[in-house]
Design an enzyme around this catalytic site. Structure first.
Site, short mmCIF file in Angstrom:
data_model
loop_
_atom_site.label_atom_id
_atom_site.label_comp_id
_atom_site.label_asym_id
_atom_site.label_seq_id
_atom_site.Cartn_x
_atom_site.Cartn_y
_atom_site.Cartn_z
N ASP A 37 14.28 13.41 -1.39
CA ASP A 37 14.99 13.53 -2.90
C ASP A 37 15.65 14.95 -2.75
O ASP A 37 15.67 15.47 -1.82
CB ASP A 37 13.76 13.51 -3.86
N SER A 38 16.27 15.15 -3.80
CA SER A 38 17.24 16.34 -4.07
C SER A 38 16.54 17.40 -4.68
O SER A 38 17.12 18.40 -4.29
CB SER A 38 18.40 16.08 -4.90
N GLY B 131 15.61 17.58 -7.43
CA GLY B 131 15.99 17.47 -9.05
C GLY B 131 14.86 17.03 -9.75
O GLY B 131 14.81 17.29 -11.07
N PHE B 132 14.17 16.09 -9.26
CA PHE B 132 12.84 15.54 -9.78
C PHE B 132 12.02 16.63 -10.39
O PHE B 132 11.38 16.71 -11.37
CB PHE B 132 12.16 14.51 -9.19
N ASP C 285 20.33 15.95 -9.12
CA ASP C 285 20.56 15.49 -10.24
C ASP C 285 19.52 15.97 -11.26
O ASP C 285 18.77 16.58 -10.59
CB ASP C 285 20.70 13.84 -10.37
N GLY D 191 16.15 8.72 -13.44
CA GLY D 191 16.09 9.20 -14.70
C GLY D 191 15.20 8.40 -15.44
O GLY D 191 14.52 7.68 -15.08
N ASP E 177 10.08 3.96 -4.60
CA ASP E 177 9.13 4.96 -4.26
C ASP E 177 7.97 5.14 -5.01
O ASP E 177 8.59 5.14 -6.49
CB ASP E 177 9.59 6.23 -3.74
N CYS F 13 -9.15 -9.45 2.10
CA CYS F 13 -8.20 -8.15 2.84
C CYS F 13 -8.39 -7.93 4.12
O CYS F 13 -9.62 -7.96 4.44
CB CYS F 13 -8.39 -7.10 1.85
N CYS G 232 -7.31 -5.49 5.86
CA CYS G 232 -7.19 -3.94 6.34
C CYS G 232 -8.47 -3.52 7.03
O CYS G 232 -9.50 -4.00 7.15
CB CYS G 232 -6.75 -3.10 5.09
N CYS H 57 -11.46 -2.76 4.93
CA CYS H 57 -12.28 -3.89 4.51
C CYS H 57 -12.95 -4.56 5.87
O CYS H 57 -13.95 -5.37 5.45
CB CYS H 57 -11.35 -4.92 3.78
N HIS I 263 -6.59 1.23 2.47
CA HIS I 263 -6.83 -0.02 1.71
C HIS I 263 -5.50 -0.42 0.95
O HIS I 263 -4.80 -1.47 1.05
CB HIS I 263 -8.02 -0.35 0.87
ZN LIG Z 1 -8.86 -3.94 2.50
#
Ligand SMILES: [Zn+2]
Length: 416
Positions: free
Chosen positions: A106-107, A109-110, A186, A258, A307, A352, A354, A357, A383
């Site tokens: 990012d810049s 700015g946030f 920005d 924004g 994001d 799941c 993953c 899991c 997860h």
């Molecule tokens: Zn999982």
């Protein structure tokens, strides 16, 4: 380890639109973003936030295991520590963190918002996600950012040092960091800012976008890409003006930033205003958005990447995503007694696949949280990121096979 010698990617290879289709009123698309190291990110894609060049509780190699091919790093934080000059000397961000995926920065700015107006107004990007909507902040919290017409002045959250971030300085830092996708400087306005303030701020952001672009054009070696950012809050005329201006400049991509209004419905509305004005061939990024509903809304409006801290932040507080309503559950709400521990002798989600899991039970994860073991955060982060990654993969498949509407219906059917 990969060879990190900088190659010049043919600009036309940076983003390619692979597929576009229409289902109902939705404009759906599949694309590919590629960096100079040859990494590919198939879009639409969720980009997790790696504020300090790390997804908290994970290391870079875990990201590759999870097929996370894009991350979002924070320029302000990298400037504060360890500093862009050092990172450049050490071979830039990809080498520094041993990650060859697409790095967005990012810049800074946030942070003018999160360390400034957000503290002042006591709000987030979408004001209604906070229960004390519209309430003024607690005056005891110090505001750490101020904005002038030439730069944002920060007081470092680490040592109080004053940092002045101009459009040129922001791009200079991002070039030195070596990220693949850079953002213009920005200001992200507060959802509670007045029309007059939002207009003034947007006009300043437009001037800053030009200055950022000019500096970038002079200093880019050809392997980094700059996105312009559309501002204008939740005001139709301002959004259109900003979109037309940003889209008329030779940016490599467009981000929508924004305030997105005072309710989640506003996101849909704002996207419907601006998307028609953005050229088809440019990648579009939606800044700071990522709840499940918002993801679907973004994709339906032709957004390619977005994001958000949601899956990783939730994981660290014990909240996990599941495939059935209400899609999230807090596995640390209380310490399980012996009967409950036996009841939860099963994975977070039996469907799941993953790492967490496949190997651990909720009973064990609950225990780890209560005794404060760091592994708990790692396992839950894995997860949640897998859940997001897998969801996006399923959405992309559905788009390609022209069954997105059906997929969405089935997904949310699980709410009943
Ligand atoms: Zn999982």
């Amino acid at each position: 380890m990969k060879n990190y010698i900088e190659n010049t990617v043919n600009k036309s290879n940076f983003f390619k639109l692979l597929h576009s289709s229409k289902e109902g009123n939705y404009n759906l698309r599949i694309g590919i973003i590629q960096n100079s190291l040859g990494s590919k990110l198939i879009t639409p894609a969720f980009i997790p936030v790696a504020t300090n060049a790390s997804i908290r509780a994970l290391d870079s190699l875990k990201l590759k295991d999870l097929e996370i091919n894009g991350i979002f790093v924070n320029t302000y934080h990298m400037h504060v520590h360890p500093g862009e000059d050092i990172i450049q000397e050490l071979g830039k961000l990809h080498k520094f963190m041993n990650y060859d995926g697409i790095i967005f920065t990012d810049s800074g700015g946030f942070q003018a918002f999160s360390l400034g107006q957000a503290i002042e107004h006591g709000v987030g990007k979408i004001v209604s996600i906070f229960s004390k909507e519209g309430k003024k902040r607690n005056n005891n919290i110090e505001k750490l950012a101020e904005i002038t017409d030439d730069y944002i002045i920060f007081k470092s959250h680490l040592d109080g040092k004053i940092i002045k971030l101009s459009p040129e300085k922001s791009i200079d830092i991002q070039i030195k960091l070596g990220s693949d996708i850079l953002m213009v400087l920005d200001e992200c306005t507060s959802p509670l800012a007045s029309y007059e303030y939002t207009k003034k701020s947007m006009e300043r952001s437009m001037r800053w976008a030009l200055r950022s672009l000019e500096f970038f054009k002079k200093n880019n070696k050809g392997n980094q890409y700059l996105y312009g950012i559309i501002q204008g809050g939740h005001h139709y005329d301002l959004r259109i003006k900003s979109t037309e201006f940003i889209s008329s400049l030779p940016f490599d991509g467009i981000a929508i930033g924004g305030s997105l209004g005072t309710s989640k419905e506003n996101i849909k509305e704002i996207l419907s205003w601006v998307m028609n004005y953005i050229p088809e061939n440019l990648p579009r990024h939606l800044l700071g958005i990522g709840s499940l509903n918002e993801i679907f809304t973004a994709i339906e409006n032709g957004i390619d990447t977005f994001d958000c801290v949601i899956p990783t932040r939730y994981a660290r507080t014990g909240t996990v995503f599941t495939n059935s309503y209400p899609f999230i559950k807090d596995i640390t709400a209380k310490y399980y007694n012996q009967i409950e521990t036996k009841k939860y002798n099963k994975p977070i989600d039996e469907n799941c696949n993953c790492y967490t899991c496949r190997n651990y039970t909720v009973a064990y994860l609950n225990h780890l949280f209560f005794v404060g073991e760091i592994a708990a955060m790692t396992l839950l982060t894995i997860h949640n990121l897998y859940f997001y990654s897998n969801l996006l993969k399923n959405i992309r498949e559905a788009i390609l096979q022209n069954r997105y509407l059906k997929f969405k219906e089935q997904f949310f059917k699980k709410t009943s």
